[in-house]
Design a protein around this motif. Structure first.
Motif, PDB file in Angstrom:
ATOM      1  N   LYS A 168      -4.639 -12.542  -4.499  1.00 10.00           N
ATOM      2  CA  LYS A 168      -3.239 -12.513  -4.919  1.00 10.00           C
ATOM      3  C   LYS A 168      -2.330 -12.271  -3.709  1.00 10.00           C
ATOM      4  N   ARG A 169      -1.166 -12.935  -3.730  1.00 14.03           N
ATOM      5  CA  ARG A 169      -0.106 -12.685  -2.760  1.00 14.03           C
ATOM      6  C   ARG A 169       1.155 -12.341  -3.536  1.00 14.03           C
ATOM      7  N   ASN A 170       1.753 -11.201  -3.258  1.00 13.67           N
ATOM      8  CA  ASN A 170       2.832 -10.670  -4.097  1.00 13.67           C
ATOM      9  C   ASN A 170       4.165 -10.590  -3.358  1.00 13.67           C
TER      10      ASN A 170
ATOM     11  N   LEU B 152      12.714 -10.023   1.671  1.00 11.41           N
ATOM     12  CA  LEU B 152      12.762  -8.595   1.935  1.00 11.41           C
ATOM     13  C   LEU B 152      11.743  -7.883   1.061  1.00 11.41           C
ATOM     14  N   VAL B 153      10.980  -6.982   1.664  1.00 12.26           N
ATOM     15  CA  VAL B 153      10.008  -6.192   0.909  1.00 12.26           C
ATOM     16  C   VAL B 153      10.311  -4.715   1.126  1.00 12.26           C
ATOM     17  N   GLU B 154       9.989  -3.919   0.127  1.00  7.93           N
ATOM     18  CA  GLU B 154      10.232  -2.490   0.184  1.00  7.93           C
ATOM     19  C   GLU B 154       9.000  -1.754   0.711  1.00  7.93           C
ATOM     20  N   LYS B 155       9.226  -0.558   1.211  1.00  7.98           N
ATOM     21  CA  LYS B 155       8.113   0.263   1.671  1.00  7.98           C
ATOM     22  C   LYS B 155       7.162   0.546   0.517  1.00  7.98           C
ATOM     23  N   GLY B 156       5.865   0.338   0.728  1.00  7.32           N
ATOM     24  CA  GLY B 156       4.868   0.577  -0.295  1.00  7.32           C
ATOM     25  C   GLY B 156       4.656  -0.589  -1.238  1.00  7.32           C
ATOM     26  N   GLN B 157       5.410  -1.650  -1.107  1.00  5.53           N
ATOM     27  CA  GLN B 157       5.252  -2.808  -1.989  1.00  5.53           C
ATOM     28  C   GLN B 157       3.914  -3.488  -1.731  1.00  5.53           C
ATOM     29  N   LEU B 158       3.230  -3.889  -2.812  1.00  5.53           N
ATOM     30  CA  LEU B 158       1.954  -4.580  -2.699  1.00  5.53           C
ATOM     31  C   LEU B 158       2.190  -5.990  -2.163  1.00  5.53           C
ATOM     32  N   LEU B 159       1.489  -6.317  -1.061  1.00  6.34           N
ATOM     33  CA  LEU B 159       1.652  -7.622  -0.425  1.00  6.34           C
ATOM     34  C   LEU B 159       0.488  -8.554  -0.754  1.00  6.34           C
ATOM     35  N   TYR B 160      -0.741  -8.079  -0.540  1.00  6.97           N
ATOM     36  CA  TYR B 160      -1.945  -8.890  -0.780  1.00  6.97           C
ATOM     37  C   TYR B 160      -2.947  -8.069  -1.569  1.00  6.97           C
ATOM     38  N   GLU B 161      -3.792  -8.787  -2.302  1.00  6.80           N
ATOM     39  CA  GLU B 161      -4.942  -8.167  -2.950  1.00  6.80           C
ATOM     40  C   GLU B 161      -6.194  -8.946  -2.573  1.00  6.80           C
ATOM     41  N   ILE B 162      -7.234  -8.203  -2.186  1.00 10.61           N
ATOM     42  CA  ILE B 162      -8.547  -8.772  -1.868  1.00 10.61           C
ATOM     43  C   ILE B 162      -9.471  -8.483  -3.049  1.00 10.61           C
TER      44      ILE B 162
ATOM     45  N   ARG C 185      -6.064  -3.456  -1.408  1.00  9.43           N
ATOM     46  CA  ARG C 185      -4.648  -3.562  -1.761  1.00  9.43           C
ATOM     47  C   ARG C 185      -3.835  -3.307  -0.493  1.00  9.43           C
ATOM     48  N   ILE C 186      -3.223  -4.342   0.029  1.00 13.72           N
ATOM     49  CA  ILE C 186      -2.485  -4.248   1.293  1.00 13.72           C
ATOM     50  C   ILE C 186      -1.002  -4.106   0.974  1.00 13.72           C
ATOM     51  N   THR C 187      -0.407  -2.987   1.386  1.00 10.91           N
ATOM     52  CA  THR C 187       0.987  -2.684   1.067  1.00 10.91           C
ATOM     53  C   THR C 187       1.842  -2.676   2.336  1.00 10.91           C
ATOM     54  N   ALA C 188       3.164  -2.736   2.153  1.00 12.23           N
ATOM     55  CA  ALA C 188       4.116  -2.735   3.275  1.00 12.23           C
ATOM     56  C   ALA C 188       4.274  -1.320   3.809  1.00 12.23           C
ATOM     57  N   PRO C 189       4.101  -1.110   5.118  1.00  9.89           N
ATOM     58  CA  PRO C 189       4.248   0.244   5.682  1.00  9.89           C
ATOM     59  C   PRO C 189       5.701   0.697   5.794  1.00  9.89           C
ATOM     60  N   PHE C 190       6.662  -0.234   5.730  1.00  9.84           N
ATOM     61  CA  PHE C 190       8.073   0.119   5.788  1.00  9.84           C
ATOM     62  C   PHE C 190       8.883  -1.030   5.185  1.00  9.84           C
ATOM     63  N   LYS C 191      10.142  -0.777   4.954  1.00 13.66           N
ATOM     64  CA  LYS C 191      11.036  -1.807   4.416  1.00 13.66           C
ATOM     65  C   LYS C 191      11.399  -2.799   5.520  1.00 13.66           C
ATOM     66  N   GLY C 192      11.364  -4.072   5.189  1.00 11.76           N
ATOM     67  CA  GLY C 192      11.708  -5.079   6.181  1.00 11.76           C
ATOM     68  C   GLY C 192      11.561  -6.483   5.631  1.00 11.76           C
ATOM     69  N   GLU C 193      11.724  -7.445   6.515  1.00 14.10           N
ATOM     70  CA  GLU C 193      11.564  -8.854   6.151  1.00 14.10           C
ATOM     71  C   GLU C 193      10.189  -9.344   6.597  1.00 14.10           C
ATOM     72  N   ILE C 194       9.535 -10.062   5.728  1.00 13.80           N
ATOM     73  CA  ILE C 194       8.187 -10.527   6.015  1.00 13.80           C
ATOM     74  C   ILE C 194       8.214 -12.022   6.282  1.00 13.80           C
ATOM     75  N   GLY C 195       7.394 -12.447   7.238  1.00 14.40           N
ATOM     76  CA  GLY C 195       7.396 -13.846   7.639  1.00 14.40           C
ATOM     77  C   GLY C 195       6.427 -14.698   6.853  1.00 14.40           C
ATOM     78  N   LYS C 196       6.018 -15.785   7.468  1.00 12.77           N
ATOM     79  CA  LYS C 196       5.133 -16.747   6.820  1.00 12.77           C
ATOM     80  C   LYS C 196       3.738 -16.167   6.643  1.00 12.77           C
ATOM     81  N   SER C 197       3.119 -16.466   5.517  1.00 11.03           N
ATOM     82  CA  SER C 197       1.753 -16.035   5.252  1.00 11.03           C
ATOM     83  C   SER C 197       0.780 -16.988   5.946  1.00 11.03           C
ATOM     84  N   THR C 198      -0.116 -16.420   6.736  1.00  8.42           N
ATOM     85  CA  THR C 198      -1.075 -17.249   7.479  1.00  8.42           C
ATOM     86  C   THR C 198      -2.158 -17.812   6.563  1.00  8.42           C
TER      87      THR C 198
END
Length: 404
Positions: free
Chosen positions: A83-85, A91-101, A180-193
């Protein structure tokens, strides 16, 4: 012509008086023409009186914006992305779930670790009971000291086995958490590899890059000569209490001009000065931070940073329309008390709207020409007309009452 006139017959009528008068008039016109040219009125020019305004010490620097935090998001365990969230570039918030393995293998490993711990704890309980019985038996002489020592060793091994199982259980929990890979801080996230379904792990490329946007750093360099002059001034002020206090980071106003020439509407704050001068460039690196709530300033932009001290002093101001330039630098045309034009070399400071701050070469109360510059030259007489210049737009308007 006189001979011809004297040759006329007296009996024939001729307006001799009229002819003489005409000749005299012609001679008079010929003599007066140069006098009239010399008496031409001096050219009219528009002038203003130089005024002063309180401004601080000011300097501009070429600077570059940098993100305060920028990290590569990586997988810390091997597994398939399920999953990619997030939205790429969003913009993503701190602690937001980004990827799931895929969690299944790690949940199974966790169950195995829990079972192993339970087995180790059971072995420890049995070893402790055997050791307690052996302690009573060795006192009564029913078992040898060697048998007692063996029971002691078995109990110690059981304790160690429990600790190993506890560590394995903790590792299994950590690995499961890494799915469960989460955002360490609030910011803008780029392209998913990687896309969902790809196998990723610690040796894979970064999954994406997360960049903080608010606030944002602006880094610039100060020339070593400016640095030394500033340090010497501060040193002199510290040695002489009567002088002004040493300027620090809170005594400066920081502002930005964006690459499109527009002024940024948020003030900045000094954050950092390096501890050594770069030997290659002869500059010291400094850093300021600016609020960036709307993400206007992206990392990597070239911007212009303006630093102005809060300590103000009166400085002459001149409109841009009055400033000219020659091989010696900038100059203005001054009208003296005798209404004579004179060239005055000046040193310009900062630009404020349609006006320039003059650091050297001019003082308040002097008259300078703002219109009609092409009609005059140094040393020429002029007829000055007072006008008003809008300091924001530079629009020139005649005064209601001319000082004639």
């Amino acid at each position: 012509m006189i001979a011809k006139i004297s040759a006329l017959k007296p009996g024939k009528w001729f307006p001799v008086g009229a002819l003489a008068t005409s000749l005299l008039l012609l001679a008079g016109c010929s003599d007066d023409q140069p006098q009239q040219q010399q008496q031409m009125p001096p050219p009219a020019v528009s002038v203003i009186t130089v005024t002063e305004q309180e401004v601080g010490n000011y300097q501009e620097f070429v600077a570059r914006s940098e993100a305060i935090d920028a990290v590569d998001i990586r997988a810390r365990v091997d597994g398939f992305l399920v999953k990619r969230n997030f939205t790429e570039g969003g913009l993503v918030e701190k602690g937001q779930l980004l990827y799931e393995i895929d969690r299944a293998p790690f949940e199974a490993a966790l169950k195995g670790a829990k079972a192993q711990l339970a087995s180790s704890e059971a072995n420890l309980t049995n070893a402790q009971k055997n050791l307690e019985r052996s302690r009573d038996l060795v006192k009564k002489g029913f078992i040898s000291q060697a048998d007692f020592d063996m029971q002691t060793s078995t109990e110690a091994q059981a304790v160690a086995g429990v600790e190993v199982s506890e560590a394995s259980l903790e590792t299994a929990k950590i690995n499961l958490g890494y799915t469960r890979i989460t955002a360490p801080f609030k910011g803008e996230i780029g392209k998913s590899t990687y896309s969902v379904g790809n196998l990723v792990g610690p040796t894979s490329q970064p999954l994406a890059t997360l960049t903080s946007m608010d606030p944002i750093y602006v880094t610039f360099q100060v020339d070593e000569r400016q640095l030394v002059s500033h340090l010497l001034d501060n040193s002199a002020a510290a040695d002489n209490p009567e002088q002004a206090p040493i300027e620090n980071k809170d005594q400066f106003k920081l502002s930005l001009t964006l690459p499109n020439g527009q002024e940024y509407n948020q003030p900045g704050t000094f954050r950092f000065a390096d501890t050594r001068v770069d030997e290659g460039t002869g500059t010291l690196t400094l850093r300021a931070s600016f609020p960036n709530p709307h993400g206007v300033i992206l990392p990597g932009l070239y911007v212009t940073l303006q630093a102005e001290s809060n300590t103000l002093k009166l400085s002459p101001m001149v409109p841009q329309a009055a400033v000219q330039q020659n091989q010696s630098g900038h100059f203005v045309l001054v009208v003296t008390a005798e209404n004579t034009v004179a060239t005055r070399q000046i040193e310009l400071g900062r630009r404020m709207g349609a006006m320039w701050v003059v650091n050297k070469g001019l003082k308040a109360g002097e008259l300078i020409i703002v219109q009609g510059l092409q009609k005059v030259r140094p040393g020429a007489k002029v007829s000055p007309n007072m006008v008003t210049v809008n300091p924001t737009t530079g629009t020139i308007t005649p005064n209601q009452k001319q000082g004639n």
